[in-house]
Design an enzyme around this catalytic site. Sequence first.
Site, PDB file in Angstrom:
ATOM      1  N   GLY A  12       0.796  -1.230   0.000  1.00  0.00           N
ATOM      2  CA  GLY A  12       0.000   0.000   0.000  1.00  0.00           C
ATOM      3  C   GLY A  12       0.824   1.274   0.000  1.00  0.00           C
ATOM      4  O   GLY A  12       0.298   2.339   0.324  1.00  0.00           O
ATOM      5  N   SER A  13       2.093   1.198  -0.403  1.00  0.00           N
ATOM      6  CA  SER A  13       2.904   2.421  -0.342  1.00  0.00           C
ATOM      7  C   SER A  13       2.414   3.463  -1.351  1.00  0.00           C
ATOM      8  O   SER A  13       2.437   4.667  -1.061  1.00  0.00           O
ATOM      9  CB  SER A  13       4.389   2.111  -0.541  1.00  0.00           C
ATOM     10  OG  SER A  13       4.671   1.808  -1.881  1.00  0.00           O
ATOM     11  N   ASN A  14       1.954   3.011  -2.506  1.00  0.00           N
ATOM     12  CA  ASN A  14       1.405   3.980  -3.465  1.00  0.00           C
ATOM     13  C   ASN A  14       0.096   4.560  -2.966  1.00  0.00           C
ATOM     14  O   ASN A  14      -0.135   5.768  -3.085  1.00  0.00           O
ATOM     15  CB  ASN A  14       1.208   3.326  -4.839  1.00  0.00           C
ATOM     16  CG  ASN A  14       2.489   3.266  -5.623  1.00  0.00           C
ATOM     17  OD1 ASN A  14       2.936   4.260  -6.190  1.00  0.00           O
ATOM     18  ND2 ASN A  14       3.120   2.094  -5.642  1.00  0.00           N
ATOM     19  N   LEU A  87      -7.988  -9.126 -12.664  1.00  0.00           N
ATOM     20  CA  LEU A  87      -8.562  -8.524 -13.853  1.00  0.00           C
ATOM     21  C   LEU A  87      -9.907  -7.883 -13.493  1.00  0.00           C
ATOM     22  O   LEU A  87     -10.720  -8.494 -12.798  1.00  0.00           O
ATOM     23  CB  LEU A  87      -8.788  -9.658 -14.857  1.00  0.00           C
ATOM     24  CG  LEU A  87      -8.641  -9.412 -16.340  1.00  0.00           C
ATOM     25  CD1 LEU A  87      -7.337  -8.712 -16.673  1.00  0.00           C
ATOM     26  CD2 LEU A  87      -8.745 -10.747 -17.072  1.00  0.00           C
ATOM     27  N   HIS A 104       1.859   0.142 -13.516  1.00  0.00           N
ATOM     28  CA  HIS A 104       2.630  -1.074 -13.726  1.00  0.00           C
ATOM     29  C   HIS A 104       4.115  -0.736 -13.583  1.00  0.00           C
ATOM     30  O   HIS A 104       4.565   0.266 -14.136  1.00  0.00           O
ATOM     31  CB  HIS A 104       2.342  -1.662 -15.112  1.00  0.00           C
ATOM     32  CG  HIS A 104       2.972  -2.997 -15.293  1.00  0.00           C
ATOM     33  ND1 HIS A 104       2.426  -4.147 -14.760  1.00  0.00           N
ATOM     34  CD2 HIS A 104       4.119  -3.375 -15.891  1.00  0.00           C
ATOM     35  CE1 HIS A 104       3.224  -5.168 -15.034  1.00  0.00           C
ATOM     36  NE2 HIS A 104       4.260  -4.728 -15.726  1.00  0.00           N
ATOM     37  N   GLU A 174       7.266   5.767  -9.048  1.00  0.00           N
ATOM     38  CA  GLU A 174       5.826   5.625  -8.788  1.00  0.00           C
ATOM     39  C   GLU A 174       5.361   6.675  -7.789  1.00  0.00           C
ATOM     40  O   GLU A 174       4.369   7.371  -8.011  1.00  0.00           O
ATOM     41  CB  GLU A 174       5.517   4.222  -8.253  1.00  0.00           C
ATOM     42  CG  GLU A 174       5.763   3.143  -9.284  1.00  0.00           C
ATOM     43  CD  GLU A 174       5.291   1.766  -8.846  1.00  0.00           C
ATOM     44  OE1 GLU A 174       4.880   1.001  -9.724  1.00  0.00           O
ATOM     45  OE2 GLU A 174       5.333   1.448  -7.646  1.00  0.00           O
TER      46      GLU A 174
HETATM   47  C1  GAR Z   1       3.673  -1.325  -7.369  1.00  0.00           C
HETATM   48  O1  GAR Z   1       5.035  -1.361  -7.709  1.00  0.00           O
HETATM   49  C2  GAR Z   1       2.832  -1.483  -8.613  1.00  0.00           C
HETATM   50  O2  GAR Z   1       3.427  -0.937  -9.745  1.00  0.00           O
HETATM   51  C3  GAR Z   1       2.760  -2.983  -8.720  1.00  0.00           C
HETATM   52  O3  GAR Z   1       2.575  -3.429  -7.404  1.00  0.00           O
HETATM   53  C4  GAR Z   1       3.308  -2.559  -6.538  1.00  0.00           C
HETATM   54  C5  GAR Z   1       2.456  -2.222  -5.346  1.00  0.00           C
HETATM   55  O4  GAR Z   1       3.243  -1.604  -4.371  1.00  0.00           O
HETATM   56  N1  GAR Z   1       1.691  -3.387  -9.592  1.00  0.00           N
HETATM   57  C6  GAR Z   1       1.801  -4.413 -10.431  1.00  0.00           C
HETATM   58  O5  GAR Z   1       2.787  -5.130 -10.505  1.00  0.00           O
HETATM   59  C7  GAR Z   1       0.577  -4.614 -11.323  1.00  0.00           C
HETATM   60  N2  GAR Z   1       0.837  -5.607 -12.331  1.00  0.00           N
HETATM   61  P1  GAR Z   1       2.598  -0.869  -3.135  1.00  0.00           P
HETATM   62  O6  GAR Z   1       1.605  -1.839  -2.508  1.00  0.00           O
HETATM   63  O7  GAR Z   1       3.733  -0.574  -2.234  1.00  0.00           O
HETATM   64  O8  GAR Z   1       1.915   0.365  -3.628  1.00  0.00           O
END
Ligand code: GAR
Length: 191
Positions: A12-14, A87, A104, A174
């Site tokens: 969940g960092s994003n 999906l 992505h 990101e």
């Molecule tokens: C992110 O790097 C995102 O780009 C990736 O999951 C991570 C989630 O990180 N998404 C994919 O790979 C989609 N195919 P987060 O939970 O720290 O935000």
Amino acid sequence: MKKLAIFASGTGSNARRIIEYFSGSGMVEVALVLSNKKDAGVLEIARSHGIPAMVFDRKMFYETGEVLDALRVHHIDFIVLAGFLWLAPPPLIAAFPQRMVNIHPALLPKYGGKGMYGMHVHEAVKAAGETETGITIHYVNEHYDKGDFVFQMRCAVLPEDTPADIARKVQQLEHQYFPEIIAKLVSENAA
Ligand code: GAR
């Protein structure tokens, strides 16, 4: 004020960055957080910001209208997938045309598709000897990682970079760009 929903299943960092970016913005409110994992980090982040959260399973997502109902109840204008791997079902896509984006961690169309997520992507980038990688933000359609691109940003991959180093660089991109691209899209496209 436009209302945003975030779907997330990873750490969940994003989602955290997005929530913090818009907090008090007066422009966008993160009004709902959704996850298919009941222990997802994003749920605690939502709780600490007083944002309603919903957890659903595969059956609810694909065979009922419960998720769409929740999006309607919370008057959601725009959806962000931030580390969400399922999906999207056709009724969800139809309800949010050009109003749902995914991030992505690679330069699509390279290193996309089912099974290409998180560290799998960075390991594949390393194994292929790529000299650059990056991020792609794209609209969501019925295929994995196939919707129209909205934004890409690159970073160098050095010969000595490990997959973990690559992951760090990509995550930095990101966190830097995703919230501001969302702000732009919401102001242009939200209902
Ligand atoms: C992110 O790097 C995102 O780009 C990736 O999951 C991570 C989630 O990180 N998404 C994919 O790979 C989609 N195919 P987060 O939970 O720290 O935000």
